[in-house]
Design an enzyme around this catalytic site. Structure first.
Site, PDB file in Angstrom:
ATOM      1  N   ASP A  18       0.786  -1.237   0.000  1.00  0.00           N
ATOM      2  CA  ASP A  18       0.000   0.000   0.000  1.00  0.00           C
ATOM      3  C   ASP A  18       0.823   1.295   0.000  1.00  0.00           C
ATOM      4  OD1 ASP A  18      -1.888  -1.972   0.253  1.00  0.00           O
ATOM      5  OD2 ASP A  18      -2.866  -1.148   2.023  1.00  0.00           O
ATOM      6  N   ASP A  60      -4.616  -0.608  -1.660  1.00  0.00           N
ATOM      7  CA  ASP A  60      -5.932  -0.408  -1.095  1.00  0.00           C
ATOM      8  C   ASP A  60      -6.766   0.172  -2.242  1.00  0.00           C
ATOM      9  OD1 ASP A  60      -7.088  -0.775   1.470  1.00  0.00           O
ATOM     10  OD2 ASP A  60      -7.009   1.374   1.910  1.00  0.00           O
ATOM     11  N   HIS A  62     -10.517   0.929  -2.910  1.00  0.00           N
ATOM     12  CA  HIS A  62     -11.888   0.955  -2.398  1.00  0.00           C
ATOM     13  C   HIS A  62     -12.894   1.491  -3.412  1.00  0.00           C
ATOM     14  CE1 HIS A  62     -10.386   0.031   1.530  1.00  0.00           C
ATOM     15  NE2 HIS A  62      -9.847   1.214   1.767  1.00  0.00           N
ATOM     16  N   SER A  68     -15.350   1.407   5.322  1.00  0.00           N
ATOM     17  CA  SER A  68     -14.342   1.933   6.261  1.00  0.00           C
ATOM     18  C   SER A  68     -14.348   3.461   6.314  1.00  0.00           C
ATOM     19  CB  SER A  68     -12.946   1.444   5.864  1.00  0.00           C
ATOM     20  OG  SER A  68     -12.467   2.126   4.720  1.00  0.00           O
ATOM     21  N   HIS A  79     -10.414   7.480   1.295  1.00  0.00           N
ATOM     22  CA  HIS A  79      -9.034   7.303   0.825  1.00  0.00           C
ATOM     23  C   HIS A  79      -8.986   6.164  -0.187  1.00  0.00           C
ATOM     24  CE1 HIS A  79      -9.473   4.216   3.927  1.00  0.00           C
ATOM     25  NE2 HIS A  79      -8.532   3.551   3.285  1.00  0.00           N
ATOM     26  N   LYS A 104      -6.991  -4.822  -3.125  1.00  0.00           N
ATOM     27  CA  LYS A 104      -7.741  -5.395  -1.986  1.00  0.00           C
ATOM     28  C   LYS A 104      -8.740  -4.391  -1.427  1.00  0.00           C
ATOM     29  CE  LYS A 104      -4.316  -3.920   1.323  1.00  0.00           C
ATOM     30  NZ  LYS A 104      -5.097  -2.842   1.934  1.00  0.00           N
ATOM     31  N   GLU A 111     -14.163  -4.774   4.953  1.00  0.00           N
ATOM     32  CA  GLU A 111     -12.825  -4.205   5.122  1.00  0.00           C
ATOM     33  C   GLU A 111     -11.801  -5.320   4.952  1.00  0.00           C
ATOM     34  OE1 GLU A 111     -10.772  -2.177   4.635  1.00  0.00           O
ATOM     35  OE2 GLU A 111     -10.494  -0.794   6.319  1.00  0.00           O
ATOM     36  N   ALA A 139       0.376   0.650   6.297  1.00  0.00           N
ATOM     37  CA  ALA A 139       1.007   1.195   7.483  1.00  0.00           C
ATOM     38  C   ALA A 139       1.347   0.043   8.438  1.00  0.00           C
ATOM     39  CB  ALA A 139       0.044   2.179   8.177  1.00  0.00           C
ATOM     40  N   CYS A 143      -2.242  -2.393   7.648  1.00  0.00           N
ATOM     41  CA  CYS A 143      -2.152  -3.337   6.533  1.00  0.00           C
ATOM     42  C   CYS A 143      -0.875  -4.164   6.538  1.00  0.00           C
ATOM     43  CB  CYS A 143      -2.369  -2.603   5.220  1.00  0.00           C
ATOM     44  SG  CYS A 143      -4.093  -2.066   5.071  1.00  0.00           S
TER      45      CYS A 143
HETATM   46  C1  VGL Z   1      -4.713   1.133   5.589  1.00  0.00           C
HETATM   47  C2  VGL Z   1      -6.161   2.250   6.975  1.00  0.00           C
HETATM   48  C3  VGL Z   1      -7.170   2.120   6.063  1.00  0.00           C
HETATM   49  C4  VGL Z   1      -3.327   0.625   5.349  1.00  0.00           C
HETATM   50  C5  VGL Z   1      -5.712   0.986   4.666  1.00  0.00           C
HETATM   51  O1  VGL Z   1      -2.953   0.431   4.164  1.00  0.00           O
HETATM   52  O2  VGL Z   1      -2.578   0.394   6.334  1.00  0.00           O
HETATM   53  N1  VGL Z   1      -4.944   1.751   6.753  1.00  0.00           N
HETATM   54  N2  VGL Z   1      -6.945   1.480   4.917  1.00  0.00           N
HETATM   55 ZN    ZN Z   2      -8.399   1.511   3.345  1.00  0.00          ZN
END
Ligand code: VGL
Ligand code: ZN
Length: 190
Positions: A18, A60, A62, A68, A79, A104, A111, A139, A143
């Site tokens: 990500d 990520d 979405h 989420s 995001h 994903k 989620e 992060a 993830c």
């Molecule tokens: C993530 C929060 C929401 C990540 C993804 O990639 O860590 N964190 N969606």
């Molecule tokens: Zn996300």
């Protein structure tokens, strides 16, 4: 930096989690110092490429009304909406042309922090003959943690690239706790 004890070899793959604009400073869900992983990962990409070893990047991805998002009672601002600039990989990330891209959290009502959840990542890795994953990205406390958890559960060895991850740290210490948890689960901190 000395990575001599963690030299990539046959059976290894680099898994980049990500590293997308919305998770970098200035993005919709900025991870503090998230941009610092980019040059570190570029050096790892070069090493894997030199040896003809696979590079995999999760993203990520979405739908616009993802569960989420705060608009739907979730924890996060909007995001990484599929197809938007915020969902693009960081422009400085030197992904090889043949990078395996895994999208994903693409379903509106589900989620998925882990790159394995609801994707064919495990099957793709097995097809490539991968046994060990070198993991970095964003992060640490979401993830990356959940991806590493699933990787170990699926039977892959994991080297967590400590210099190549950054945490949200919504609660101070979350990132450090995630590192300790990954180590406890069997990841090697490289
Ligand atoms: C993530 C929060 C929401 C990540 C993804 O990639 O860590 N964190 N969606
Ligand atoms: Zn996300």
């Amino acid at each position: 930096m000395d990575h001599s004890d963690e030299a990539p070899r046959a059976g290894d793959a680099l898994l980049i989690v990500d590293v997308q604009n919305d998770f970098l400073p200035g993005g919709a869900l900025a991870v503090p110092r998230g941009d610092e992983v980019v040059p570190v990962l570029n050096r790892w990409i070069a090493r894997f490429r030199e040896q003809g070893l696979p590079v995999i990047a999760t993203r990520d991805w979405h739908p616009s009304g993802h569960c989420s998002f705060q608009s739907r009672g979730g924890p996060w601002p909007v995001h990484c909406v599929a197809g938007t600039a915020g969902a693009d990989f960081a422009p400085g990330l030197e992904l090889p042309k043949d990078t395996v891209v895994i999208s994903k959290a693409t379903e509106p009502d589900r989620e998925a922090y882990s790159g394995f959840q609801g994707t064919d990542l495990a099957r793709r890795l097995r097809t490539l003959g991968v046994r060990r994953l070198f993991v970095g990205g964003l992060a640490t406390d979401y993830c990356v943690l959940e991806t590493v958890r699933d990787a170990l559960r699926e039977g892959f060895d994991v080297v967590l690239l400590r210099d190549a991850v950054r945490a949200v740290d919504a609660h101070p210490g979350d990132g450090d706790r995630a590192l300790r948890e990954m180590e406890r689960l069997g990841a090697r901190l490289g």
